[in-house]
Design a protein around this motif. Structure first.
Motif, PDB file in Angstrom:
ATOM      1  N   GLY A 195       0.774  -1.246   0.000  1.00  0.00           N
ATOM      2  CA  GLY A 195       0.000   0.000   0.000  1.00  0.00           C
ATOM      3  C   GLY A 195       0.807   1.298   0.000  1.00  0.00           C
ATOM      4  N   GLY A 196       2.002   1.282  -0.552  1.00  0.00           N
ATOM      5  CA  GLY A 196       2.781   2.516  -0.608  1.00  0.00           C
ATOM      6  C   GLY A 196       3.955   2.519   0.362  1.00  0.00           C
ATOM      7  N   TYR A 232       3.401   2.826  -8.074  1.00  0.00           N
ATOM      8  CA  TYR A 232       1.947   2.664  -8.209  1.00  0.00           C
ATOM      9  C   TYR A 232       1.445   1.914  -6.986  1.00  0.00           C
ATOM     10  CZ  TYR A 232       2.703   3.652 -13.181  1.00  0.00           C
ATOM     11  OH  TYR A 232       3.057   4.235 -14.369  1.00  0.00           O
ATOM     12  N   VAL A 233       0.334   2.404  -6.434  1.00  0.00           N
ATOM     13  CA  VAL A 233      -0.326   1.624  -5.391  1.00  0.00           C
ATOM     14  C   VAL A 233      -1.615   1.105  -6.013  1.00  0.00           C
ATOM     15  CG1 VAL A 233      -1.168   1.608  -3.023  1.00  0.00           C
ATOM     16  CG2 VAL A 233       0.665   3.183  -3.662  1.00  0.00           C
ATOM     17  N   VAL A 234      -1.510  -0.096  -6.585  1.00  0.00           N
ATOM     18  CA  VAL A 234      -2.643  -0.641  -7.349  1.00  0.00           C
ATOM     19  C   VAL A 234      -3.507  -1.488  -6.419  1.00  0.00           C
ATOM     20  CG1 VAL A 234      -1.686  -0.480  -9.651  1.00  0.00           C
ATOM     21  CG2 VAL A 234      -0.984  -2.364  -8.195  1.00  0.00           C
ATOM     22  N   TYR A 235      -4.335  -0.768  -5.632  1.00  0.00           N
ATOM     23  CA  TYR A 235      -5.103  -1.471  -4.601  1.00  0.00           C
ATOM     24  C   TYR A 235      -6.293  -2.217  -5.197  1.00  0.00           C
ATOM     25  CZ  TYR A 235      -4.552  -1.782   0.411  1.00  0.00           C
ATOM     26  OH  TYR A 235      -4.227  -2.216   1.666  1.00  0.00           O
ATOM     27  N   SER A 236      -6.966  -1.596  -6.160  1.00  0.00           N
ATOM     28  CA  SER A 236      -8.138  -2.253  -6.770  1.00  0.00           C
ATOM     29  C   SER A 236      -7.685  -3.058  -7.990  1.00  0.00           C
ATOM     30  CB  SER A 236      -9.148  -1.196  -7.204  1.00  0.00           C
ATOM     31  OG  SER A 236      -8.599  -0.419  -8.252  1.00  0.00           O
ATOM     32  N   GLU A 268      -9.101  -2.824 -10.830  1.00  0.00           N
ATOM     33  CA  GLU A 268      -9.165  -1.870 -11.947  1.00  0.00           C
ATOM     34  C   GLU A 268      -7.810  -1.173 -12.105  1.00  0.00           C
ATOM     35  OE1 GLU A 268     -11.684  -2.258  -9.756  1.00  0.00           O
ATOM     36  OE2 GLU A 268     -12.695  -3.379 -11.331  1.00  0.00           O
ATOM     37  N   ALA A 269      -7.227  -0.750 -10.984  1.00  0.00           N
ATOM     38  CA  ALA A 269      -5.928  -0.077 -11.055  1.00  0.00           C
ATOM     39  C   ALA A 269      -4.878  -1.031 -11.623  1.00  0.00           C
ATOM     40  CB  ALA A 269      -5.512   0.429  -9.677  1.00  0.00           C
ATOM     41  N   GLU A 283      -5.768  -1.181 -15.416  1.00  0.00           N
ATOM     42  CA  GLU A 283      -5.647   0.063 -16.181  1.00  0.00           C
ATOM     43  C   GLU A 283      -4.229   0.619 -16.157  1.00  0.00           C
ATOM     44  OE1 GLU A 283     -10.192   1.194 -14.890  1.00  0.00           O
ATOM     45  OE2 GLU A 283      -8.589   2.633 -14.485  1.00  0.00           O
ATOM     46  N   ASP A 284      -3.616   0.606 -14.960  1.00  0.00           N
ATOM     47  CA  ASP A 284      -2.305   1.245 -14.855  1.00  0.00           C
ATOM     48  C   ASP A 284      -1.165   0.314 -15.242  1.00  0.00           C
ATOM     49  OD1 ASP A 284      -3.186   3.758 -14.083  1.00  0.00           O
ATOM     50  OD2 ASP A 284      -3.312   3.175 -11.971  1.00  0.00           O
TER      51      ASP A 284
END
Lengths: 416, 416
Positions: free
Chosen positions: A282-283, A303-307, A309-310, A313-314
């Motif tokens: 988480g960062g 990047y904090v790709v928590y979901s 979707e993130a 997408e990212d």
């Protein structure tokens, strides 16, 4: 010289406040060759402060005592009274101290001091007032038997100021205690490190003690002595060098650096850059890396790709992979590491996915399961971990393991 | 019941390690109505540990003693020997403890334990072994005169586990000392808070003391008493409620929550989601938010856009803006907040840009300058800050200000 520190304040004993002053004073004392033998915290109660002082007075080796806290203007500030009682002295009003308190109020706050500040101008008979440049409470100094007793305020900013006064009264050359630099290791446990060190112990002079300190996935090693010759000190440092050389794969600093600083220095030396894609941490990994001054030279982005979707997408994690393997999987860790490496155009890409807990676990994927991938130009390493702490511990250990993987990769691939 | 905590370890006295265990144990004890009377740190020296134990034994009120640290497998771990000597007991080998240590090594590490771990299976005669589920060092319990003495490892994770064992042996109802819940405020300074509280002081029973504690941009308020009636306790709580009501805009919790937890609860209550784009805080804001269990319900994603390329590529900050206004500018903060809000399809987008230091400052844009923007559906708020700490402090205060802005926005816009 040996010292004792007495911290006064009920808040230190109720766990409301985590001590800072004693920690700070201990560091400063050791730098000056003075070793605290005891640190004691006592509540705002006269008998308890007295009883702690009596204990300290019995310790023959101790020549310097620093009492911090309980000098404020309110009813629960009882250190003056307790010190007077412990040494059978009266409290005497010091009009110059009262003038300074009044001046402080008029000058800085444009008001007269409240009447209860007057008690701050009383000090035990025979004491010498020490003026406070950062607040109203004066401190004082008292000689009792062969001990120098400094009584100072508990507000950290003010305590730091009083240290500058205490320091001036320390003898110039104190070399009774020596603590070596701390040699820090990662990726090896305490017992294994001790086992590896054993064959070298013959090189350590017997006047030196050795200490192993496990510290959140690191082990710290240092030696110390209270009675040594210069030659023995040199031998002790040689011993540490031998150990560090033998355990080079795990050894990251003798300079007090954090692991993130050591890794940062390695990256700077080789002109390398790093990007991070984190889910369960988480960062935290980015935060640790950017705690280091100058990290913008090698840390490109995070990047904090928590979901999910993130992640998609990212960092272009394919929908099918998330469905088939789940977000916490070796495959997703690989995608994260490779995508952040490509998007940031960096040398090393870190990908981290896992279950920090307490929720989100299942039979096949329990809380504490973490995959960490590290992508470099020509390959990608993935490690699977299973941590068993609470949420914060799992985050902490995962970030530590990620940094350890970067460290090991830099050692092996980049000839460091 | 009164207690004492003895932390053993030279590292605590040389300022190498800042104590955590005594702080943690004190908190847990107070929650159970047990007040620590003394916390003492002693070095890894048998005579010093013995002398601290003797001091504690003289204190009649103390019935519970927790000794933490010095149970490791290495040569500087001397607590077992010191406890045995303090109470004139022999150290006895416990074969069951040794079996467990061997099992721990074989099971978790797939190796035989090193020979030096064997010393961990010795405990003072008459002691009762307490098994360690998080490491190799067993603890033990000893009854001496009217005192219960628990000796536990110093590794924080392990000490926390042993607390769960100690807790079970505490008596049910203990009420000698009462500290109210801590009422936490953000966005208001200590003296202003004290000023606002003053008119309410008449409602606080005189048997209670009040404490204000500034804490990294928050102010904590609580009351405590060592001698009170149940009616007075109720009045004291009523006093706190009145203050909290009066200062509702700044008041975020009476439950011990962190600001990130309080903000998280508010977002969950309203079903809102948040995304974060950070530059100078480097992941700290995302890290704090994701320290909260269940934060995946409202934290969607974060970006750590450390380089200008990341700002442009990931969050569409226009090249011209970066050139004309610079990366640390109100405009960039706005873009970051709006872009992360749009990309994450979230209700609130936070954008943070600034100069954490120590490098990177200039005359017009000094170290400590930080812009924070918060974008919501219908508007965007930008605040400019100038912090004056070192790098870590500036990061810390910037993250605190960002969370405070989210808190205030939730209060005002979402009727919380």
């Amino acid at each position: 010289m040996k010292a004792a520190i007495l911290g006064v304040g009920t808040e230190l004993l109720t766990g409301l406040i985590r001590d800072y002053n004693a920690y700070f004073l201990a560091q400063r004392l050791v730098e000056r060759g003075v070793l605290p033998q005891f640190i004691i915290f006592a509540p705002d109660q006269i008998e308890k402060i007295v009883s702690a002082l009596q204990f300290i007075m019995q310790e023959e080796e101790i020549k310097l005592v620093i009492v911090s806290g309980g000098l404020g203007p309110t009813e629960d500030d009882l250190t003056r009274e307790a010190v007077a009682r412990a040494f059978n002295r009266n409290l005497v009003f010091n009009s110059e101290a009262w003038n300074k308190i009044q001046f402080f109020y008029r000058q800085l706050r444009n008001v007269e001091p409240p009447e209860n500040n007057k008690k701050q101008a009383f000090i035990p008979q025979g004491g010498e007032i020490l003026y406070n440049e950062r607040g109203t409470a004066p401190g004082f100094k008292l000689q009792v038997e062969d001990k120098n007793i400094f009584v100072i305020p508990g507000v950290p900013r003010e305590a730091e100021f009083f240290w500058s006064l205490i320091e001036k009264e320390l003898p110039q050359e104190e070399e009774n205690f020596y603590r070596s630099p701390v040699f820090k290791f990662c990726g090896i446990g305490e017992s294994n490190l001790a086992e590896e060190v054993r064959p070298f112990l013959a090189y350590l002079p017997s006047s030196f003690n050795i200490a192993f300190l496990p510290n959140y996935g690191e082990v710290w090693l240092y030696v110390y002595s209270s009675n040594y010759s210069l030659e023995q000190k040199e031998l002790a440092l040689l011993f540490l060098d031998k150990v560090a050389h033998h355990l080079d794969r795990f050894f990251f600093t003798p300079y007090g650096d954090t692991l993130e600083e050591a890794v940062g220095n390695m990256m700077k030396e080789k002109g390398l850059k790093l990007g991070v894609a984190e889910s369960c941490t988480g960062g935290l990994v980015a935060n640790r890396i950017t705690d280091v001054a100058g990290s913008s030279q090698y840390f490109e982005r995070g990047y904090v790709v928590y979901s999910n979707e993130a992640k998609k997408e990212d960092l272009e994690v394919p929908e099918e992979i998330l469905k088939e393997k789940g977000a916490v999987s070796e495959e997703v860790a690989r995608f994260l590491a490779q995508s952040v490496r490509r998007k940031g155009k960096v040398d090393l890409g870190l990908g981290i996915t896992g279950i920090a807990g307490p929720g989100g676990g299942s039979e096949g994927k329990p809380v504490g399961l973490v995959y960490i991938a590290l992508a470099s130009e020509d390959d990608i390493i993935v490690q699977k971990f299973h941590f068993s702490g609470d949420r914060l511990m799992n985050k902490r250990f995962a970030s530590q393991s990620a940094l350890t993987m970067v460290f090991q990769c830099l050692k092996e691939k980049f000839d460091l």
